[in-house]
Enzyme design. Structure first.
Site, PDB file in Angstrom:
ATOM      1  N   GLN A  48       1.374  -1.165  -0.106  1.00  0.00           N
ATOM      2  CA  GLN A  48      -0.300  -0.133   0.433  1.00  0.00           C
ATOM      3  C   GLN A  48       1.081   1.340   0.127  1.00  0.00           C
ATOM      4  OE1 GLN A  48      -2.165  -0.952   2.955  1.00  0.00           O
ATOM      5  NE2 GLN A  48      -0.311  -1.680   4.521  1.00  0.00           N
ATOM      6  N   GLN A  79      -8.285   2.806  19.831  1.00  0.00           N
ATOM      7  CA  GLN A  79      -7.268   1.958  20.212  1.00  0.00           C
ATOM      8  C   GLN A  79      -7.978   0.996  21.914  1.00  0.00           C
ATOM      9  OE1 GLN A  79      -4.939   1.374  18.063  1.00  0.00           O
ATOM     10  NE2 GLN A  79      -5.382   3.284  17.531  1.00  0.00           N
ATOM     11  N   ASP A 103       0.463   0.013  13.942  1.00  0.00           N
ATOM     12  CA  ASP A 103       1.419   0.655  14.561  1.00  0.00           C
ATOM     13  C   ASP A 103       0.936   0.714  16.044  1.00  0.00           C
ATOM     14  OD1 ASP A 103      -1.774   1.624  15.645  1.00  0.00           O
ATOM     15  OD2 ASP A 103      -2.022   1.270  13.855  1.00  0.00           O
ATOM     16  N   GLY A 155      -2.332 -12.231   7.638  1.00  0.00           N
ATOM     17  CA  GLY A 155      -3.247 -12.402   9.097  1.00  0.00           C
ATOM     18  C   GLY A 155      -4.168 -13.802   8.703  1.00  0.00           C
ATOM     19  N   ASP A 173      -7.443  -5.588  13.845  1.00  0.00           N
ATOM     20  CA  ASP A 173      -7.324  -4.464  13.910  1.00  0.00           C
ATOM     21  C   ASP A 173      -6.923  -3.806  12.479  1.00  0.00           C
ATOM     22  OD1 ASP A 173      -7.131  -0.902  13.831  1.00  0.00           O
ATOM     23  OD2 ASP A 173      -5.025  -1.496  15.237  1.00  0.00           O
ATOM     24  N   SER A 174      -8.007  -3.952  11.732  1.00  0.00           N
ATOM     25  CA  SER A 174      -8.100  -4.014  10.191  1.00  0.00           C
ATOM     26  C   SER A 174      -8.328  -2.802   9.565  1.00  0.00           C
ATOM     27  CB  SER A 174      -8.318  -5.239   9.392  1.00  0.00           C
ATOM     28  OG  SER A 174     -10.045  -5.037   9.433  1.00  0.00           O
ATOM     29  N   SER A 175      -7.468  -3.145   8.759  1.00  0.00           N
ATOM     30  CA  SER A 175      -7.855  -1.389   7.721  1.00  0.00           C
ATOM     31  C   SER A 175      -9.049  -2.001   6.744  1.00  0.00           C
ATOM     32  CB  SER A 175      -6.944  -1.235   6.730  1.00  0.00           C
ATOM     33  OG  SER A 175      -5.896  -2.039   6.183  1.00  0.00           O
ATOM     34  N   ASP A 176      -9.365  -1.559   5.651  1.00  0.00           N
ATOM     35  CA  ASP A 176     -10.912  -1.310   5.132  1.00  0.00           C
ATOM     36  C   ASP A 176     -10.733  -2.607   4.521  1.00  0.00           C
ATOM     37  OD1 ASP A 176     -12.361   1.037   7.019  1.00  0.00           O
ATOM     38  OD2 ASP A 176     -11.440   2.287   5.149  1.00  0.00           O
TER      39      ASP A 176
HETATM   40  N1  SAM Z   1      -4.940   0.757  15.018  1.00  0.00           N
HETATM   41  C1  SAM Z   1      -5.362   1.751  13.634  1.00  0.00           C
HETATM   42  C2  SAM Z   1      -6.001   2.610  14.459  1.00  0.00           C
HETATM   43  O1  SAM Z   1      -5.410   3.641  15.203  1.00  0.00           O
HETATM   44  O2  SAM Z   1      -7.239   2.976  13.783  1.00  0.00           O
HETATM   45  C3  SAM Z   1      -5.679   1.494  12.679  1.00  0.00           C
HETATM   46  C4  SAM Z   1      -5.554   0.452  11.180  1.00  0.00           C
HETATM   47  S1  SAM Z   1      -4.012  -0.566  11.519  1.00  0.00           S
HETATM   48  C5  SAM Z   1      -2.691   1.187  11.098  1.00  0.00           C
HETATM   49  C6  SAM Z   1      -4.335  -1.288   9.982  1.00  0.00           C
HETATM   50  C7  SAM Z   1      -3.433  -2.339   9.689  1.00  0.00           C
HETATM   51  O3  SAM Z   1      -3.487  -3.339   8.869  1.00  0.00           O
HETATM   52  C8  SAM Z   1      -2.664  -1.831   8.470  1.00  0.00           C
HETATM   53  O4  SAM Z   1      -1.157  -1.666   9.017  1.00  0.00           O
HETATM   54  C9  SAM Z   1      -2.847  -2.587   7.245  1.00  0.00           C
HETATM   55  O5  SAM Z   1      -1.290  -2.739   6.812  1.00  0.00           O
HETATM   56  C10 SAM Z   1      -2.635  -3.935   8.366  1.00  0.00           C
HETATM   57  N2  SAM Z   1      -3.651  -5.530   6.815  1.00  0.00           N
HETATM   58  C11 SAM Z   1      -4.529  -5.067   5.812  1.00  0.00           C
HETATM   59  N3  SAM Z   1      -4.601  -6.606   6.024  1.00  0.00           N
HETATM   60  C12 SAM Z   1      -3.710  -7.206   6.702  1.00  0.00           C
HETATM   61  C13 SAM Z   1      -3.944  -8.990   6.674  1.00  0.00           C
HETATM   62  N4  SAM Z   1      -4.028  -9.426   5.560  1.00  0.00           N
HETATM   63  N5  SAM Z   1      -3.110  -9.524   7.434  1.00  0.00           N
HETATM   64  C14 SAM Z   1      -2.105  -8.615   8.701  1.00  0.00           C
HETATM   65  N6  SAM Z   1      -2.396  -7.551   8.441  1.00  0.00           N
HETATM   66  C15 SAM Z   1      -2.993  -6.298   7.181  1.00  0.00           C
END
Ligand code: SAM
Length: 306
Positions: A48, A79, A103, A155, A173-176
């Site tokens: 990304q 969090q 993060d 994951g 704690d995933s992204s969209d």
């Molecule tokens: N903790 C955050 C907050 O304060 O809102 C939110 C989102 S966190 C940064 C989402 C993470 O999920 C990202 O770092 C992304 O790289 C990770 N991610 C996305 N798809 C994933 C997967 N298939 N396996 C593991 N991590 C994944």
């Protein structure tokens, strides 16, 4: 996507030069904007686009593929809720798995519990971890706990290989669900989560906004009702920098000792809540825990029908 810069007239302007605007097909027709003081980092990982900027009102902001993930000012709301809603719903959690969350903010919250002996985290993108360590020390402090083991990888694959019945809690704690996180919202993933949990273990997964994504939430609730034979609940909170200002969580437990998510069995104690290196809890308390499960009627109707 490129958006034409318009001259501001009577307050009408699609995008204001010098502001970050969060445009996505996941929330067509709207875009939350923040004034940018300074761009601190821009990179492209294998997964990304990664951006960090200093905003004028929300502190530093982490953006992945154009979507805000963390802002210093309101990250506590997310969090603390995604971690303490599941962990205060069971007694003495020992083994916790975090999926995503690179993060480190969720780790910071999980590591407040003295009962916890093992914290695994599986984040797909090392750049997110590195950028957080460089620009978000109040989040990345979570990595300093010796109970934490970081696994860089997908994951979905990590959970497929996880030994059965291992974890007391899994926090997703995933992204969209566009890009690398897509499979984290699908049924086979929830099946692997259920398998990796002990009987009466709990999962809390980021579950989008009731204002924008009822169709996605419906799908998640249906899948979870089929898979998790303990309890299945939806909770939500307010995070101003997330689209629509609201974000939800799917909380489920596996068959075994009953879990009543709406009535926390554990009250996070003074020491844990006001830890020296992590700072005090800013958002979570037992009252807001129970209140998070009260849903507006339009959402309740859909979720209860599953
Ligand atoms: N903790 C955050 C907050 O304060 O809102 C939110 C989102 S966190 C940064 C989402 C993470 O999920 C990202 O770092 C992304 O790289 C990770 N991610 C996305 N798809 C994933 C997967 N298939 N396996 C593991 N991590 C994944």
């Amino acid at each position: 996507p490129a958006v034409p810069h318009e001259k501001k007239m009577n307050g009408i302007s699609a995008v204001i030069p010098g502001w970050f605007s969060e445009l996505s097909p996941m929330w067509p027709g709207e875009a939350h904007s923040l004034k940018v003081e300074k761009i601190l980092f821009q990179g492209k990982s294998d997964y990304q686009n990664v951006l960090v900027f200093q905003s004028s009102t929300y502190g530093k902001v982490l953006v992945l593929d154009g979507v805000i993930q963390v802002a210093e000012r309101d990250e506590c709301a997310y969090q603390e809720m995604i971690a303490h809603l599941p962990l205060c719903s069971i007694s003495n959690p020992k083994k916790v798995l975090v999926i995503g969350g690179g993060d480190g903010g969720v780790l910071r919250e999980v590591s407040r519990y003295s009962s916890v002996v093992q914290i695994d985290i599986c984040e797909i993108d090392k750049m997110v971890v590195d950028v957080s360590k460089q620009f978000f020390p109040h989040l990345a402090v979570g990595y300093e706990d010796p109970r934490v083991t970081l696994h860089i990888g997908d994951g979905v694959a990590f959970l497929k290989d996880a030994p059965e019945g291992t974890y007391d809690a899994v926090i997703v704690d995933s992204s969209d669900p566009i890009g690398p996180a897509q499979e984290l919202f699908e049924k086979p993933f929830f099946q692997s989560v259920a398998k990796a949990l002990r009987p009466g273990g709990v999962v809390c997964t980021q579950a989008e906004s009731i204002w924008l994504h009822m169709h996605i939430i419906e799908g998640i609730v249906s899948a979870c009702c089929q898979i998790f034979k303990g309890s299945v609940n939806y909770a939500w909170t307010t995070v101003p920098t997330y689209p629509s200002g609201a974000i939800g969580f799917m909380l489920c437990s596996t068959e075994g000792p009953a879990v009543d998510f709406q009535h926390p069995v554990y009250q996070i104690d003074e020491d844990e809540a006001s830890n020296k290196s992590k700072g005090p809890l800013k958002f979570y308390n037992s009252q807001i825990h129970s209140a998070a499960f009260c849903l507006p009627s339009f959402a309740k109707r859909v979720i209860d029908s599953k």
